[in-house]
Design a protein around this motif. Structure first.
Motif: not given
Length: 230
Positions: A156-157, A159-160, A163-164, A174, A197, A206, A210
């Motif tokens: 999940a981290t 993926t977030e 998306a960022q 996303t 995160p 994260a 990113h």
């Protein structure tokens, strides 16, 4: 420890097609959404294989197993597919966490839309061939044993963070329809219970994801099959 990937090729339809291969010095615990070896469990290797945009096989798991066998990879492993030339892999490191990403953003989507009745274009083994590369494959190695729950949280981290990065690239998206995440960690040692995160290992994960997706997304990506057609 997960080795750095090596770039190699395999011959299909009289063409040399690239793929990346990672080997584990000893079995690692992995969580993956890949078509081969997906789920959670010990894995010995990982491959990320370029496929032409005309790819139409409906058995990607069997195809990836064939590729692994050709490379002499033994035991269970993880296999990923992409229309991106995997030679364009982006690597980032943060506080011991290593991330590799192959980034194709030709089919950006928002995960929640009013209707998904119509088929979403993208790289799909069973679907029509798309015109643009649209897959982001993320592979990460965390140098500490994560619990099963922390591994799920780490996905999940990642993926977030992806998306960022897409938001920072100016995309109202996303991800793409066929993105994949694989997180690897040692199979033994003191267990870390968190992968969010702001956790010990989730935070550098994260940042590294990113940075990798941001760098990969900023570079123009041409489908491998368009660049290398004879």
């Amino acid at each position: 420890m997960l080795t750095e990937p090596f770039l190699t090729t395999r011959v299909e339809n009289d063409r040399d097609i690239p793929l990346l291969c990672w080997r584990a010095e000893r079995p690692l615990l992995m969580i993956s959404s890949g078509p081969l070896g997906g789920g959670i469990g010990p894995r010995n290797w990982l491959i990320n294989a370029t496929v032409p945009m005309s790819y139409h096989r409906d058995d990607p798991d069997a195809h990836l197993a064939e590729l692994a066998d050709r490379l002499g990879l033994a035991g269970p492993g993880v296999g990923l597919l992409t229309g991106v030339d995997v030679a364009e892999v982006v690597r980032r490191v943060d506080a011991g966490v290593r991330v590799w990403a192959t980034v194709g953003l030709g089919t950006p989507i928002r995960a929640a839309e009013p209707s998904l009745d119509a088929e979403v274009p993208g790289l799909s083994p069973a679907g029509p061939a798309p015109e643009r590369v649209g897959t982001v494959n993320i592979v990460a190695f965390v140098p500490a044993r994560l619990s099963d729950a922390a591994l799920v949280n780490a996905v999940a981290t990642a993926t977030e963070a992806k998306a960022q990065a897409l938001a920072d690239l100016g995309l109202d998206a996303t991800g793409t329809p066929t993105d994949s995440v694989t997180i690897c960690c040692p199979a033994d040692g003191p267990v870390s219970a968190y992968g969010g995160p702001r956790s010990r290992w989730g935070a550098p994960l994260a940042r590294a994801v990113h940075a990798a997706v941001l760098a990969g997304g900023a570079a123009p990506v041409v489908p491998w099959s368009e660049r290398r057609e004879p």
